[in-house]
Structure formats: C-alpha cells, structure tokens
Design a protein around this motif. Structure first.
Motif, PDB file in Angstrom:
ATOM      1  N   GLN A   5       0.847  -1.191   0.000  1.00 44.41           N
ATOM      2  CA  GLN A   5       0.000   0.000   0.000  1.00 44.41           C
ATOM      3  C   GLN A   5       0.879   1.235   0.000  1.00 44.41           C
ATOM      4  N   SER A  47       1.129   5.468   0.107  1.00 40.03           N
ATOM      5  CA  SER A  47       0.515   6.757   0.423  1.00 40.03           C
ATOM      6  C   SER A  47       1.288   7.857  -0.298  1.00 40.03           C
ATOM      7  N   GLN A  48       0.565   8.931  -0.634  1.00 37.33           N
ATOM      8  CA  GLN A  48       1.202  10.059  -1.314  1.00 37.33           C
ATOM      9  C   GLN A  48       1.220  11.271  -0.398  1.00 37.33           C
ATOM     10  N   TYR A  49       2.367  11.928  -0.365  1.00 35.88           N
ATOM     11  CA  TYR A  49       2.542  13.183   0.352  1.00 35.88           C
ATOM     12  C   TYR A  49       3.162  14.196  -0.603  1.00 35.88           C
ATOM     13  N   GLY A  95      -0.351  15.727   3.555  1.00 31.80           N
ATOM     14  CA  GLY A  95      -0.905  14.421   3.216  1.00 31.80           C
ATOM     15  C   GLY A  95      -1.276  13.648   4.467  1.00 31.80           C
ATOM     16  N   PRO A  96      -1.624  12.369   4.324  1.00 39.01           N
ATOM     17  CA  PRO A  96      -1.604  11.620   3.062  1.00 39.01           C
ATOM     18  C   PRO A  96      -2.763  11.987   2.148  1.00 39.01           C
ATOM     19  N   GLU A 126      -4.987  10.233  -0.778  1.00 38.68           N
ATOM     20  CA  GLU A 126      -5.299   8.918  -1.329  1.00 38.68           C
ATOM     21  C   GLU A 126      -5.593   8.967  -2.828  1.00 38.68           C
ATOM     22  N   SER A 157      -4.000  14.544  -5.853  1.00 40.10           N
ATOM     23  CA  SER A 157      -2.604  14.808  -5.526  1.00 40.10           C
ATOM     24  C   SER A 157      -1.929  15.590  -6.647  1.00 40.10           C
ATOM     25  N   TYR A 195       6.186   9.139  -2.473  1.00 38.62           N
ATOM     26  CA  TYR A 195       5.416   7.905  -2.439  1.00 38.62           C
ATOM     27  C   TYR A 195       5.972   7.041  -1.319  1.00 38.62           C
ATOM     28  N   GLU A 196       5.122   6.670  -0.384  1.00 43.52           N
ATOM     29  CA  GLU A 196       5.590   5.963   0.800  1.00 43.52           C
ATOM     30  C   GLU A 196       4.797   4.677   0.998  1.00 43.52           C
ATOM     31  N   SER A 197       5.493   3.574   1.046  1.00 42.95           N
ATOM     32  CA  SER A 197       4.856   2.303   1.375  1.00 42.95           C
ATOM     33  C   SER A 197       4.817   2.143   2.881  1.00 42.95           C
ATOM     34  N   SER A 198       4.168   1.101   3.347  1.00 47.04           N
ATOM     35  CA  SER A 198       4.049   0.890   4.793  1.00 47.04           C
ATOM     36  C   SER A 198       5.411   0.744   5.428  1.00 47.04           C
TER      37      SER A 198
END
Length: 267
Positions: A184, A186-188, A229-230, A232, A237, A256-259
């Motif tokens: 998953q 997330s975008q910041y 952010g995040p 979704e 974005s 872009y950040e994954s868990s």
C-alpha cells in the motif's frame, strides 16, 4: 505577497534560477556548506521507476556543444570521474524543475533521462550510494556525473573533490515485478525543508487551513521536511501539486511511501 509567501520567505533565503542555463555554469567556485547538519544518518532514496519529467528531457546545447538525451536508461553502466556541487547551487532549480537540495541524494548527468535512480560506487574505497538524477551536468572537462553534497559525503570524496566511480542505472522499467504483492502506497507533497522546526510548525498550520489536508514534519539529521498528506486520490494529488507550485512552492514534489516509513515523525 500573501501570508504564505511571506512565511516561506522567512524560512528560505534561496534564489531560484532556471535550471540548465549557461549562467549556472559560469558561477564562481563552489563550496561546501557552512555549519552543515550531520548527513551521515540520512536515508538514501529507494529506487523505483518514474516516468520522464516534463522538463529536462529534450536534446540541448551548453557552451556551444550539443547533447542528446537517452530514450531509456535500461542497462546503463559506465565508469568515469565524479565531482560534486554544493552551496553555490543550493536552492536553484534543477533541469527538471525541482529545487536542488545539497542535503538530498541527487545527481546531475548529461544524457540520462530525468529522473533516473543510480547506484554510484567509489572505485577507490568501495563505498556506494543511491542517488536520483534530476539535473544536467557536469560540463567541466570529461567528468561523468555531479553528485550532491550528501552523496559525496557518503562516498568519502568531499576532500578530494573528484573520484573514479562506476554508475549503474536502477529501476529503469515500469512495474519490474508485476506478479509480486503490491504494498500500500501513500502520497505526500513535500514543500520545503529547513533546520528551523518552529517556523515549519507554524507554516504547517497555515497550509493545513489553506489546502484542507493534514501535514507532518519528518526529521532527518538536522533537517525537518514539511509534507502535506496523506492524499489517497492520485488525481487530487496531481492537481494539488500543480496548485502548490503555482502558489509559490516551485520545488514541491510528490513522495510515495509504502508501509513502514523509514523517517522520524515530528508531528
């Protein structure tokens, strides 16, 4: 000038110049930053495929010489001389329209697509670093690549100024492992970075109210990164990024950040 722009001006003393113009390469001697934060613990970027930037990927001319941009970095490996650039360029626009941050892991290359992730290895000491090429250069002598101050630090080449290196392109194709489970993401939107935590906290409150989205500060070494952010929805974005750039943050970019975020949260 809006309050947001005034707040930003209080944080940054950066003069933004156009990337890949001859003026950047006629500047007086570059130098290391004074009172630099500790960059030894900074997290290196995670290689991932990014489509070519809208800027910086056309053939161009510098000092009367024509340069052709490669269509792809796939399979690229080369050895040559690396140099580094620091305070004289800090805050200037790179060739693909981002803002050069000498405390980030970035690089300038004359012909690779922008951006391209690279593994750079110092052939004298075996140390290596991952960088993201987002600029053009170097245009001095036969040098192969220009590295940010932080990248040069991790390669142990700051004092010498140059080093013999091998560079290898990474993550050059989209969806390199489509059959693997997808994490998953997330975008910041990262707007700016500073060592002044309190000023960034105040600016974050204003930005949250303006854009109707949360914010956070991430600490890396002595620097704090302000991100919104995040977010979704990728379309929202993209629209927010364009709006934020037009509102006085031309160096803003998407993270872009994954868990399992590797950085340290402040708020």
């Amino acid at each position: 000038m809006t309050n947001l722009k005034l707040a930003l001006a209080g944080l940054l003393t950066l003069g933004l110049l156009a990337g890949c113009s001859n003026g950047r390469y006629h500047m007086s001697q570059d130098r290391a930053p004074s009172n630099a934060p500790d960059v030894s613990q900074l997290e290196q970027p995670k290689p991932r495929y990014e489509p070519p930037s809208k800027q910086g990927n056309k053939d161009y001319m510098v000092f009367g010489r024509n340069y052709q941009v490669k269509k792809s970095a796939s399979g690229y490996v080369e050895e040559g001389t690396a140099s580094w650039y620091g305070a004289k360029f800090h805050g200037h626009l790179t060739s693909n329209g981002e803002t050069y941050d000498m405390y980030g892991f970035s690089a300038a290359h004359k012909s690779l697509p922008l951006p391209t992730y690279l593994r750079v290895t110092n052939l004298d000491n075996g140390q290596s670093v991952v960088v993201r090429a987002n600029d053009r250069g170097p245009f001095h002598g036969n040098r192969l690549i220009d590295l940010s101050y932080a990248a040069a630090f991790h390669l142990g080449m700051l004092k010498q100024g140059t080093a013999k290196v091998r560079i290898e392109a990474l993550a050059t194709e989209p969806n390199p492992a489509p059959l693997l489970p997808q994490a998953q993401v997330s975008q910041y939107l990262q707007l700016t970075a500073s060592s002044n935590e309190q000023a960034l906290q105040q600016l974050a409150v204003q930005l949250e109210q303006t854009y109707g989205v949360g914010s956070r500060l991430l600490r890396q070494g002595g620097l704090y990164k302000l991100q919104l952010g995040p977010i979704e929805d990728p379309f929202r974005s993209r629209e927010m990024l364009d709006t934020i750039k037009a509102a006085g943050y031309p160096g803003a970019f998407t993270v872009y950040e994954s868990s399992g975020a590797p950085e340290t949260f402040v708020r």
